[in-house]
Scaffold this motif. Sequence first.
Motif, PDB file in Angstrom:
ATOM      1  N   CYS A  57     -35.569   0.090  79.687  1.00  0.00           N
ATOM      2  CA  CYS A  57     -35.223   1.115  80.683  1.00  0.00           C
ATOM      3  C   CYS A  57     -35.585   0.652  82.085  1.00  0.00           C
ATOM      4  CB  CYS A  57     -35.949   2.416  80.372  1.00  0.00           C
ATOM      5  SG  CYS A  57     -35.345   3.271  78.901  1.00  0.00           S
ATOM      6  N   SER A  58     -36.720  -0.046  82.201  1.00  0.00           N
ATOM      7  CA  SER A  58     -37.153  -0.535  83.497  1.00  0.00           C
ATOM      8  C   SER A  58     -36.212  -1.622  84.018  1.00  0.00           C
ATOM      9  CB  SER A  58     -38.581  -1.082  83.391  1.00  0.00           C
ATOM     10  OG  SER A  58     -39.005  -1.630  84.624  1.00  0.00           O
ATOM     11  N   TYR A  63     -33.884   4.925  84.404  1.00  0.00           N
ATOM     12  CA  TYR A  63     -34.616   6.156  84.692  1.00  0.00           C
ATOM     13  C   TYR A  63     -34.659   6.402  86.190  1.00  0.00           C
ATOM     14  CZ  TYR A  63     -38.376   9.527  85.214  1.00  0.00           C
ATOM     15  OH  TYR A  63     -39.106  10.633  85.568  1.00  0.00           O
ATOM     16  N   ASP A  64     -34.260   7.603  86.590  1.00  0.00           N
ATOM     17  CA  ASP A  64     -34.297   8.009  87.988  1.00  0.00           C
ATOM     18  C   ASP A  64     -35.359   9.091  88.157  1.00  0.00           C
ATOM     19  OD1 ASP A  64     -33.911   8.780  90.575  1.00  0.00           O
ATOM     20  OD2 ASP A  64     -31.937   9.701  90.255  1.00  0.00           O
ATOM     21  N   PRO A  65     -36.495   8.773  88.778  1.00  0.00           N
ATOM     22  CA  PRO A  65     -37.575   9.762  88.905  1.00  0.00           C
ATOM     23  C   PRO A  65     -37.208  10.934  89.801  1.00  0.00           C
ATOM     24  CG  PRO A  65     -38.060   7.837  90.222  1.00  0.00           C
ATOM     25  CD  PRO A  65     -36.848   7.494  89.405  1.00  0.00           C
ATOM     26  N   ASP A  68     -34.305  14.546  88.160  1.00  0.00           N
ATOM     27  CA  ASP A  68     -34.570  15.736  87.345  1.00  0.00           C
ATOM     28  C   ASP A  68     -34.464  16.978  88.224  1.00  0.00           C
ATOM     29  OD1 ASP A  68     -35.470  17.714  85.670  1.00  0.00           O
ATOM     30  OD2 ASP A  68     -37.293  16.682  85.054  1.00  0.00           O
ATOM     31  N   GLN A 155     -44.758  10.626  88.402  1.00  0.00           N
ATOM     32  CA  GLN A 155     -43.309  10.518  88.261  1.00  0.00           C
ATOM     33  C   GLN A 155     -42.640  10.158  89.579  1.00  0.00           C
ATOM     34  OE1 GLN A 155     -41.350  13.842  86.425  1.00  0.00           O
ATOM     35  NE2 GLN A 155     -39.381  13.382  87.350  1.00  0.00           N
ATOM     36  N   ILE A 162     -42.117   4.933  84.233  1.00  0.00           N
ATOM     37  CA  ILE A 162     -41.279   5.241  83.073  1.00  0.00           C
ATOM     38  C   ILE A 162     -42.019   6.293  82.255  1.00  0.00           C
ATOM     39  CG2 ILE A 162     -40.195   4.362  80.972  1.00  0.00           C
ATOM     40  CD1 ILE A 162     -38.898   3.263  83.433  1.00  0.00           C
ATOM     41  N   LEU A 166     -39.458   7.855  77.185  1.00  0.00           N
ATOM     42  CA  LEU A 166     -38.701   6.607  77.201  1.00  0.00           C
ATOM     43  C   LEU A 166     -39.584   5.424  76.837  1.00  0.00           C
ATOM     44  CD1 LEU A 166     -36.521   7.144  80.417  1.00  0.00           C
ATOM     45  CD2 LEU A 166     -35.880   7.512  78.030  1.00  0.00           C
TER      46      LEU A 166
END
Length: 267
Positions: A57-58, A63-65, A68, A155, A162, A166
Amino acid sequence: MSRRGGGGDGGGGSGSGSSSSLSSVFYSDEYHPIQAGSIDGTDILPHDNGVYRALLCSKAALYDPFGDPKVTGDPYCTLFVGRLSHLTTEDTLRKAMSDFGRVKNLRLVRDIVTGASRGYAFVEFETEKDMRRAYKDAHHTYIDGSEIIVDYNRQQLMPGWIPRRLGGGLGGKKESGQLRFGGRERPFRAPLRLIPFDDLKRLGIPPPPEGRYMSRFQIPSPPRRKRSGSSDLDERSRLEKHHRHAGHSSSRRSASHGRSHVDGRRS
């Protein structure tokens, strides 16, 4: 983390480290999936499927912090509160946290199907000063008979973060095999060996980031808001740019490594 492997307070030194460094711990300023799965931050390979998933994922910047929609408010005024009793309600949590500062907003995370508490929450205070007071004094206090832990809002404030879902995150239970290090509750031990930079480079894995060496009895400080004329929007843009850059750099390294491997077979 000290890039020289041994290090004492401040990350200096080389070799196996002095006696003072061996009694110290260190906290990473950036998140590194493989490092977080290592008790002393020197592992070079994932030791469980969760770490491997977090690494993927990294590298792919999956992943977009900031993506959300449930995450609102000022991250510099927000605390993560964990190990809550499943009987704790929003009202009970607000009352307990109000002992440490003025609470502006809170979100008790609940199961999307059953509505039951998942045992953690995010509490936004009116000021950064109130948040820091709660960060210092609320840690290991009790709410509804459960000993809680608090931490800053990693986050949005810890580059490269991450989440646990995840494969990342920090802390965890030894019994589950999902221990993570580098955070306030489980800081890294002083490195037991030199960091194998050549092996990391050969495997296409970026080296662990720098960190801060401290005594086990010191309280690590949360990140501070930049005051030099920068607005909240500027700081948010900086963090978003950092996450995008990390993802693109990892993708380029992976692509370059793949081409080299194919060229080698052709030759």
